[in-house]
Scaffold this motif. Structure first.
Motif, PDB file in Angstrom:
ATOM      1  N   ASP A  99       0.832  -1.204   0.000  1.00  0.00           N
ATOM      2  CA  ASP A  99       0.000   0.000   0.000  1.00  0.00           C
ATOM      3  C   ASP A  99       0.869   1.257   0.000  1.00  0.00           C
ATOM      4  OD1 ASP A  99      -2.220  -1.619   0.072  1.00  0.00           O
ATOM      5  OD2 ASP A  99      -2.487  -1.470   2.245  1.00  0.00           O
ATOM      6  N   CYS A 100       1.960   1.236   0.749  1.00  0.00           N
ATOM      7  CA  CYS A 100       2.872   2.393   0.793  1.00  0.00           C
ATOM      8  C   CYS A 100       3.531   2.617  -0.563  1.00  0.00           C
ATOM      9  CB  CYS A 100       3.934   2.182   1.873  1.00  0.00           C
ATOM     10  SG  CYS A 100       3.299   2.155   3.567  1.00  0.00           S
ATOM     11  N   PHE A 101       3.912   1.527  -1.230  1.00  0.00           N
ATOM     12  CA  PHE A 101       4.563   1.632  -2.539  1.00  0.00           C
ATOM     13  C   PHE A 101       3.638   2.298  -3.555  1.00  0.00           C
ATOM     14  CE2 PHE A 101       8.160  -1.740  -2.752  1.00  0.00           C
ATOM     15  CZ  PHE A 101       8.678  -1.262  -1.559  1.00  0.00           C
ATOM     16  N   LYS A 102       2.361   1.911  -3.533  1.00  0.00           N
ATOM     17  CA  LYS A 102       1.408   2.442  -4.513  1.00  0.00           C
ATOM     18  C   LYS A 102       1.331   3.961  -4.434  1.00  0.00           C
ATOM     19  CE  LYS A 102      -1.622  -1.617  -4.645  1.00  0.00           C
ATOM     20  NZ  LYS A 102      -2.965  -2.163  -4.341  1.00  0.00           N
ATOM     21  N   LYS A 103       1.279   4.465  -3.232  1.00  0.00           N
ATOM     22  CA  LYS A 103       1.180   5.912  -3.029  1.00  0.00           C
ATOM     23  C   LYS A 103       2.411   6.628  -3.577  1.00  0.00           C
ATOM     24  CE  LYS A 103       0.368   9.350   0.596  1.00  0.00           C
ATOM     25  NZ  LYS A 103       0.177   9.556   2.060  1.00  0.00           N
ATOM     26  N   GLN A 104       3.583   6.084  -3.319  1.00  0.00           N
ATOM     27  CA  GLN A 104       4.824   6.731  -3.759  1.00  0.00           C
ATOM     28  C   GLN A 104       5.005   6.648  -5.268  1.00  0.00           C
ATOM     29  OE1 GLN A 104       7.771   4.737  -1.344  1.00  0.00           O
ATOM     30  NE2 GLN A 104       7.674   6.299   0.240  1.00  0.00           N
ATOM     31  N   MET A 105       4.649   5.537  -5.863  1.00  0.00           N
ATOM     32  CA  MET A 105       4.838   5.355  -7.306  1.00  0.00           C
ATOM     33  C   MET A 105       3.999   6.323  -8.116  1.00  0.00           C
ATOM     34  SD  MET A 105       5.047   1.265  -7.863  1.00  0.00           S
ATOM     35  CE  MET A 105       6.417   0.301  -7.228  1.00  0.00           C
ATOM     36  N   SER A 106       2.860   6.721  -7.567  1.00  0.00           N
ATOM     37  CA  SER A 106       1.965   7.616  -8.297  1.00  0.00           C
ATOM     38  C   SER A 106       2.574   8.983  -8.548  1.00  0.00           C
ATOM     39  CB  SER A 106       0.646   7.769  -7.526  1.00  0.00           C
ATOM     40  OG  SER A 106      -0.024   6.525  -7.450  1.00  0.00           O
ATOM     41  N   LYS A 107       3.645   9.309  -7.840  1.00  0.00           N
ATOM     42  CA  LYS A 107       4.346  10.569  -8.082  1.00  0.00           C
ATOM     43  C   LYS A 107       5.156  10.515  -9.378  1.00  0.00           C
ATOM     44  CE  LYS A 107       4.872  11.884  -3.213  1.00  0.00           C
ATOM     45  NZ  LYS A 107       5.851  12.257  -2.149  1.00  0.00           N
ATOM     46  N   PHE A 108       5.477   9.314  -9.823  1.00  0.00           N
ATOM     47  CA  PHE A 108       6.300   9.145 -11.015  1.00  0.00           C
ATOM     48  C   PHE A 108       5.507   8.667 -12.224  1.00  0.00           C
ATOM     49  CE2 PHE A 108       9.128   8.800  -7.433  1.00  0.00           C
ATOM     50  CZ  PHE A 108      10.316   9.392  -7.849  1.00  0.00           C
ATOM     51  N   ILE A 109       4.504   7.846 -11.965  1.00  0.00           N
ATOM     52  CA  ILE A 109       3.791   7.184 -13.052  1.00  0.00           C
ATOM     53  C   ILE A 109       2.333   7.627 -13.064  1.00  0.00           C
ATOM     54  CG2 ILE A 109       3.193   4.944 -14.041  1.00  0.00           C
ATOM     55  CD1 ILE A 109       5.466   3.789 -12.207  1.00  0.00           C
ATOM     56  N   ASP A 110       1.828   7.922 -14.254  1.00  0.00           N
ATOM     57  CA  ASP A 110       0.433   8.331 -14.424  1.00  0.00           C
ATOM     58  C   ASP A 110      -0.419   7.082 -14.632  1.00  0.00           C
ATOM     59  OD1 ASP A 110      -1.990   9.421 -15.053  1.00  0.00           O
ATOM     60  OD2 ASP A 110      -1.315  10.465 -16.867  1.00  0.00           O
ATOM     61  N   PHE A 111      -1.224   6.743 -13.616  1.00  0.00           N
ATOM     62  CA  PHE A 111      -2.059   5.547 -13.682  1.00  0.00           C
ATOM     63  C   PHE A 111      -3.473   5.833 -14.178  1.00  0.00           C
ATOM     64  CE2 PHE A 111       1.194   4.310 -10.571  1.00  0.00           C
ATOM     65  CZ  PHE A 111       1.534   3.059 -11.040  1.00  0.00           C
ATOM     66  N   SER A 112      -3.747   7.078 -14.555  1.00  0.00           N
ATOM     67  CA  SER A 112      -5.098   7.444 -14.974  1.00  0.00           C
ATOM     68  C   SER A 112      -5.422   6.909 -16.371  1.00  0.00           C
ATOM     69  CB  SER A 112      -5.253   8.970 -14.965  1.00  0.00           C
ATOM     70  OG  SER A 112      -4.431   9.571 -15.952  1.00  0.00           O
ATOM     71  N   ASP A 113      -6.698   6.656 -16.582  1.00  0.00           N
ATOM     72  CA  ASP A 113      -7.219   6.295 -17.914  1.00  0.00           C
ATOM     73  C   ASP A 113      -6.483   5.127 -18.567  1.00  0.00           C
ATOM     74  OD1 ASP A 113      -8.987   8.483 -17.688  1.00  0.00           O
ATOM     75  OD2 ASP A 113      -7.445   9.851 -18.440  1.00  0.00           O
ATOM     76  N   GLY A 114      -6.053   4.156 -17.768  1.00  0.00           N
ATOM     77  CA  GLY A 114      -5.402   2.978 -18.327  1.00  0.00           C
ATOM     78  C   GLY A 114      -4.024   3.217 -18.901  1.00  0.00           C
ATOM     79  N   LYS A 115      -3.396   4.352 -18.554  1.00  0.00           N
ATOM     80  CA  LYS A 115      -2.062   4.660 -19.089  1.00  0.00           C
ATOM     81  C   LYS A 115      -0.974   3.801 -18.456  1.00  0.00           C
ATOM     82  CE  LYS A 115      -3.318   9.484 -19.928  1.00  0.00           C
ATOM     83  NZ  LYS A 115      -3.156  10.869 -19.436  1.00  0.00           N
ATOM     84  N   ALA A 116      -1.277   3.205 -17.329  1.00  0.00           N
ATOM     85  CA  ALA A 116      -0.335   2.322 -16.643  1.00  0.00           C
ATOM     86  C   ALA A 116      -1.139   1.383 -15.763  1.00  0.00           C
ATOM     87  CB  ALA A 116       0.649   3.130 -15.808  1.00  0.00           C
ATOM     88  N   LEU A 117      -0.521   0.273 -15.387  1.00  0.00           N
ATOM     89  CA  LEU A 117      -1.159  -0.698 -14.512  1.00  0.00           C
ATOM     90  C   LEU A 117      -0.308  -0.910 -13.275  1.00  0.00           C
ATOM     91  CD1 LEU A 117      -2.181  -3.473 -17.091  1.00  0.00           C
ATOM     92  CD2 LEU A 117      -3.707  -1.820 -16.007  1.00  0.00           C
ATOM     93  N   MET A 118      -0.961  -1.244 -12.180  1.00  0.00           N
ATOM     94  CA  MET A 118      -0.261  -1.680 -10.981  1.00  0.00           C
ATOM     95  C   MET A 118      -0.886  -3.009 -10.571  1.00  0.00           C
ATOM     96  SD  MET A 118       0.347   0.296  -7.380  1.00  0.00           S
ATOM     97  CE  MET A 118       1.359   1.522  -8.181  1.00  0.00           C
ATOM     98  N   VAL A 119      -0.058  -4.047 -10.532  1.00  0.00           N
ATOM     99  CA  VAL A 119      -0.567  -5.383 -10.218  1.00  0.00           C
ATOM    100  C   VAL A 119       0.291  -5.987  -9.107  1.00  0.00           C
ATOM    101  CG1 VAL A 119      -1.519  -5.783 -12.518  1.00  0.00           C
ATOM    102  CG2 VAL A 119       0.842  -6.436 -12.041  1.00  0.00           C
ATOM    103  N   ASN A 120      -0.253  -7.005  -8.455  1.00  0.00           N
ATOM    104  CA  ASN A 120       0.423  -7.671  -7.347  1.00  0.00           C
ATOM    105  C   ASN A 120       0.537  -9.151  -7.674  1.00  0.00           C
ATOM    106  OD1 ASN A 120       1.155  -8.867  -4.874  1.00  0.00           O
ATOM    107  ND2 ASN A 120       0.034  -7.355  -3.685  1.00  0.00           N
TER     108      ASN A 120
END
Length: 412
Positions: A99-120
């Protein structure tokens, strides 16, 4: 210049499976690529920084990133670069770190509108059936080849557990699963992950019955960030340099990069910042006092990336104020509590440890004896020096070790 050529010019690429295919993929914005992050702590650190910047660069060029959080692989532990086995973590700890990683990564990667994925990878690894895995995946791996892998060599000397031996198979399965589910055709990782990445590519090829020439999945490793002495950058005497401001303050983050060696600063600017290559090429000619300016540029640009422009400006102004006048309002602080005072006083060694300017009391003692400690500009060489609580002004005292490490000491 395409993005591939820029990565080469910045010195970021170490090894590739097929240069021409990878060049075409990422220059045309056709790559769906992934990088894995094992959640072994509750914050990303400088060791992850280059990977995050690379994902940002490739996304800006039209490619689609997949940030793979290793909730499953973290339950095994990567043996790469390790002389001992990683500590086992609970599922609850792993989830918190994810959960902590997700928050920090969003500063670098744009996850909006399917432009990127985050999976576990816990979503598929934890449900695997052991017998099916042995038959469907294990049959695709040669134990002889696995034992030759660089990532196992260090652990072989002290004893490689069967648990860790399976890590390559798990990471390889990740690539196969991402290829199958999301069309992921490219994996990036640190240069120490090369064997694991080749394992994933080979698993995809064999499962799909493709020849080496027709292999659709590619792999590329990122140059490890090493200093001029060949050591990994991103660690201090007090531990890792974290991206979480509560673990490493924006000021301390800035100071880490401000204090890199002369031989490393321009390489770091080239590899880590988003400054134009033409500007960096001009800076390659800098020497002497100009290198201090280069260090300020590096520190400011990276702090801005991680913590934002406002925090970067505050850190820079604070650092400049300290060296010009010996004090600054925004200087990082160490707060002494009632428990730090014994009989109403606190000794200098305890203050150094509390401020994280030294790692141990013996290190603090040596620093004082060698004349490397000052308190509000006054050098103190007495290891028995103490301060009463009432002697610490409301706005604090500046405690310095050497020329570049300092904290403001305040009392509750």
């Amino acid at each position: 210049m395409g993005i591939y050529e820029e990565l080469v010019a910045r010195g970021l690429i170490a090894q590739v499976t097929d240069e021409e295919k990878i060049r075409k993929l990422i220059n045309n914005g056709e790559a769906t690529f992934y990088i894995g992050f094992d959640p072994t702590a509750d914050s990303l650190h400088v060791g992850h920084f280059m990977a995050l910047c690379l994902m940002k660069r490739l996304q800006m060029a039209g490619n689609k990133p997949i940030a793979l959080i290793g909730g499953g692989t973290a339950m095994v532990g990567d043996p790469s670069g390790r002389s001992d086995m990683r500590q086992m973590m609970t599922k609850e700890t792993i989830q918190h770190n994810c959960d902590c990683f997700k928050k920090q990564m969003s500063k670098f990667i744009d996850f909006s509108d399917g432009k990127a994925l985050m999976v576990n990878n816990a979503d598929w690894l934890l449900d695997l059936n052991y017998i099916e895995l042995l038959r469907d995946v294990g049959a695709c791996f040669s134990v002889n080849n696995m034992l030759r892998a660089e990532c196992y060599k260090q652990r072989m000397e002290k004893g490689l557990s069967f648990l860790e031996f399976n890590y390559m198979i798990m990471q390889s399965y990740d690539f196969y699963e991402l290829y199958r589910k999301y069309g992921c055709n490219l994996q990036f990782g640190g240069d120490d992950q090369w064997s694991n990445m080749l394992g994933g590519r080979e698993l995809i090829r064999r499962k799909l019955g493709l020849s080496e020439e027709d292999a659709k999945a590619q792999a590329m490793t990122i140059t490890l960030l090493l200093n001029s002495e060949g050591k990994k950058m991103g660690k201090t005497q007090s531990g890792a340099v974290w991206l979480d401001p509560n673990k490493t303050s924006p000021y301390d983050f800035y100071q880490y990069w401000r204090n890199v060696g002369d031989a490393d600063v321009l390489k770091c600017i080239r590899m880590l910042t988003f400054l134009p290559l033409e500007q960096i090429d001009e800076m390659d000619k800098w020497e002497g006092s100009q290198l201090n300016q280069a260090k300020e540029i590096l520190a400011y640009e990276l702090t801005k990336l991680v913590h934002g422009e406002e925090e970067a400006s505050k850190a820079q102004e604070s650092a400049r104020a300290l060296f010009s006048s010996g004090n600054a309002e925004d200087m990082p602080t160490a707060e002494l509590e009632d428990g730090d005072f014994k009989d109403g006083a606190v000794d200098l060694i305890s203050m150094l440890v509390k401020a994280e300017l030294v790692g141990t009391r013996s290190e603090g003692r040596r620093a004082i004896e060698q004349g490397g400690v000052t308190l509000d500009g006054e050098k103190i060489t007495d290891i028995h020096f103490t301060l009463k609580k009432e002697d610490i002004p409301e706005d604090g005292l500046v405690l310095k070790r050497g020329k570049k490490k300092f904290k403001k000491i305040i009392a509750k």
